[in-house]
Design a protein around this motif. Structure first.
Motif, mmCIF file in Angstrom:
data_model
loop_
_atom_site.group_PDB
_atom_site.id
_atom_site.type_symbol
_atom_site.label_atom_id
_atom_site.label_comp_id
_atom_site.label_asym_id
_atom_site.label_seq_id
_atom_site.Cartn_x
_atom_site.Cartn_y
_atom_site.Cartn_z
ATOM 1 N N LEU A 222 -16.125 -56.280 55.856
ATOM 2 C CA LEU A 222 -17.560 -56.132 56.064
ATOM 3 C C LEU A 222 -18.220 -57.425 56.547
ATOM 4 N N LYS A 223 -17.443 -58.471 56.696
ATOM 5 C CA LYS A 223 -18.009 -59.735 57.197
ATOM 6 C C LYS A 223 -18.571 -59.510 58.595
ATOM 7 N N ASN A 224 -19.602 -60.258 58.922
ATOM 8 C CA ASN A 224 -20.245 -60.214 60.243
ATOM 9 C C ASN A 224 -20.942 -58.894 60.546
ATOM 10 N N LYS A 225 -21.286 -58.155 59.518
ATOM 11 C CA LYS A 225 -22.065 -56.923 59.694
ATOM 12 C C LYS A 225 -23.376 -57.070 58.935
ATOM 13 N N LYS A 226 -24.386 -56.341 59.396
ATOM 14 C CA LYS A 226 -25.650 -56.297 58.659
ATOM 15 C C LYS A 226 -25.466 -55.284 57.529
ATOM 16 N N ILE A 227 -25.543 -55.800 56.306
ATOM 17 C CA ILE A 227 -25.227 -54.992 55.126
ATOM 18 C C ILE A 227 -26.459 -54.890 54.236
ATOM 19 N N LEU A 228 -26.679 -53.708 53.730
ATOM 20 C CA LEU A 228 -27.730 -53.456 52.754
ATOM 21 C C LEU A 228 -27.079 -52.963 51.471
ATOM 22 N N VAL A 229 -27.379 -53.613 50.358
ATOM 23 C CA VAL A 229 -26.874 -53.183 49.061
ATOM 24 C C VAL A 229 -28.060 -52.692 48.243
ATOM 25 N N ILE A 230 -27.950 -51.462 47.753
ATOM 26 C CA ILE A 230 -29.016 -50.841 46.968
ATOM 27 C C ILE A 230 -28.518 -50.652 45.538
ATOM 28 N N GLY A 231 -29.213 -51.256 44.593
ATOM 29 C CA GLY A 231 -28.893 -51.064 43.182
ATOM 30 C C GLY A 231 -29.832 -50.031 42.589
ATOM 31 N N ILE A 232 -29.241 -49.038 41.940
ATOM 32 C CA ILE A 232 -30.017 -47.937 41.365
ATOM 33 C C ILE A 232 -29.768 -47.888 39.859
ATOM 34 N N GLY A 233 -30.803 -47.558 39.103
ATOM 35 C CA GLY A 233 -30.608 -47.357 37.677
ATOM 36 C C GLY A 233 -31.861 -47.595 36.868
ATOM 37 N N ASN A 234 -31.768 -47.217 35.612
ATOM 38 C CA ASN A 234 -32.862 -47.368 34.666
ATOM 39 C C ASN A 234 -32.438 -48.374 33.603
ATOM 40 N N GLU A 235 -33.046 -49.545 33.634
ATOM 41 C CA GLU A 235 -32.679 -50.619 32.706
ATOM 42 C C GLU A 235 -32.985 -50.293 31.248
ATOM 43 N N LEU A 236 -33.779 -49.272 31.010
ATOM 44 C CA LEU A 236 -34.117 -48.874 29.642
ATOM 45 C C LEU A 236 -33.094 -47.930 29.041
ATOM 46 N N ARG A 237 -32.071 -47.556 29.833
ATOM 47 C CA ARG A 237 -31.090 -46.576 29.365
ATOM 48 C C ARG A 237 -29.669 -47.135 29.370
ATOM 49 N N GLY A 238 -29.518 -48.343 28.870
ATOM 50 C CA GLY A 238 -28.191 -48.930 28.711
ATOM 51 C C GLY A 238 -27.447 -49.066 30.025
ATOM 52 N N ILE B 249 -34.704 -51.999 58.473
ATOM 53 C CA ILE B 249 -33.565 -52.925 58.411
ATOM 54 C C ILE B 249 -32.450 -52.447 59.338
ATOM 55 N N ASN B 250 -32.239 -51.127 59.379
ATOM 56 C CA ASN B 250 -31.218 -50.496 60.228
ATOM 57 C C ASN B 250 -29.857 -51.182 60.072
ATOM 58 N N PRO B 251 -29.304 -51.170 58.854
ATOM 59 C CA PRO B 251 -28.050 -51.885 58.600
ATOM 60 C C PRO B 251 -26.834 -51.169 59.201
ATOM 61 N N ASP B 252 -25.769 -51.951 59.402
ATOM 62 C CA ASP B 252 -24.491 -51.359 59.816
ATOM 63 C C ASP B 252 -23.861 -50.602 58.656
ATOM 64 N N VAL B 253 -24.029 -51.160 57.459
ATOM 65 C CA VAL B 253 -23.408 -50.598 56.256
ATOM 66 C C VAL B 253 -24.440 -50.572 55.132
ATOM 67 N N ILE B 254 -24.483 -49.456 54.412
ATOM 68 C CA ILE B 254 -25.315 -49.335 53.216
ATOM 69 C C ILE B 254 -24.388 -49.103 52.028
ATOM 70 N N ILE B 255 -24.476 -49.994 51.055
ATOM 71 C CA ILE B 255 -23.699 -49.867 49.826
ATOM 72 C C ILE B 255 -24.668 -49.473 48.720
ATOM 73 N N ILE B 256 -24.413 -48.334 48.103
ATOM 74 C CA ILE B 256 -25.250 -47.842 47.011
ATOM 75 C C ILE B 256 -24.458 -48.006 45.719
ATOM 76 N N ILE B 257 -25.058 -48.692 44.746
ATOM 77 C CA ILE B 257 -24.379 -48.937 43.475
ATOM 78 C C ILE B 257 -25.149 -48.244 42.371
ATOM 79 N N ASP B 258 -24.425 -47.436 41.594
ATOM 80 C CA ASP B 258 -25.061 -46.641 40.546
ATOM 81 C C ASP B 258 -24.041 -46.367 39.459
ATOM 82 N N CYS B 259 -24.510 -46.083 38.280
ATOM 83 C CA CYS B 259 -23.582 -45.621 37.250
ATOM 84 C C CYS B 259 -23.274 -44.152 37.557
ATOM 85 N N ALA B 260 -22.050 -43.741 37.285
ATOM 86 C CA ALA B 260 -21.633 -42.371 37.612
ATOM 87 C C ALA B 260 -20.625 -41.889 36.584
#
Length: 162
Positions: free
Chosen positions: A8-24, A71-82
């Motif tokens: 993923l080097k040299n790409k426009k990357i967007l990382v999205i963190g999702i979650g509720n901090e009040l729920r562990g 932003i129009n990123p090359d890559v979108i990384i979504i991070i979530d508990c699952a």
């Protein structure tokens, strides 16, 4: 060590963190984004560090769709508990086509619909990182297992920038 961000080097990357901090452990996506921001001493809902964008979406990633399109990123990384039916703290890249088979954390719009919407406007590659929770209850703390997994993912993101 996980290597989820290889090539993923040299790409426009967007990382999205999702979650509720009040729920562990549900707050692990937010924890990861905050940890990366703290490392670089840059803070805000949307941060740009050397062409890597971070969004702390909390429980409503759909609120950021216009910013994501701009932003129009090359890559979108979504991070979530699952719920992965694995041991707490285990990390998995979730196949976008099978995302509806997983129960991701509490937010107002299912991740699958969020991704389908964005795909209508931008031509980004999507990577969904799921982390198996241990505790989803009213608490401000991550379990040790999920915190350790969150630290690993944050480290991988930091390596992309440095």
């Amino acid at each position: 060590m996980i290597i989820i961000f290889r090539n993923l080097k040299n790409k426009k990357i967007l990382v999205i963190g999702i979650g509720n901090e009040l729920r562990g452990d549900d707050g692990v996506g937010v924890y990861i984004i905050n940890k990366v921001m703290q490392h670089f001493k840059k803070f805000g809902e949307v941060v740009n560090i050397n062409n890597l964008y971070l969004i702390n979406a909390k429980t409503s990633p759909e609120s950021f769709t216009d910013k994501i399109k701009n932003i129009n990123p090359d890559v979108i990384i979504i991070i979530d508990c699952a719920y992965l039916n694995k041991n707490p703290g285990e990390i998995e890249i979730i196949d976008i086509d099978k995302i509806d088979n997983y129960s991701l954390s509490s937010h107002t719009l299912p991740i699958s619909i969020f991704i389908k919407y964005l795909k209508k406007f931008i031509n980004s590659e999507f990577i969904v990182v799921g982390i198996q929770p241990k505790v989803i209850d009213f608490t401000f703390n991550l379990s040790d297992e999920v915190k350790k997994a969150g630290d690993k993912v944050a480290y991988e993101i930091i390596k992309l920038i440095e």
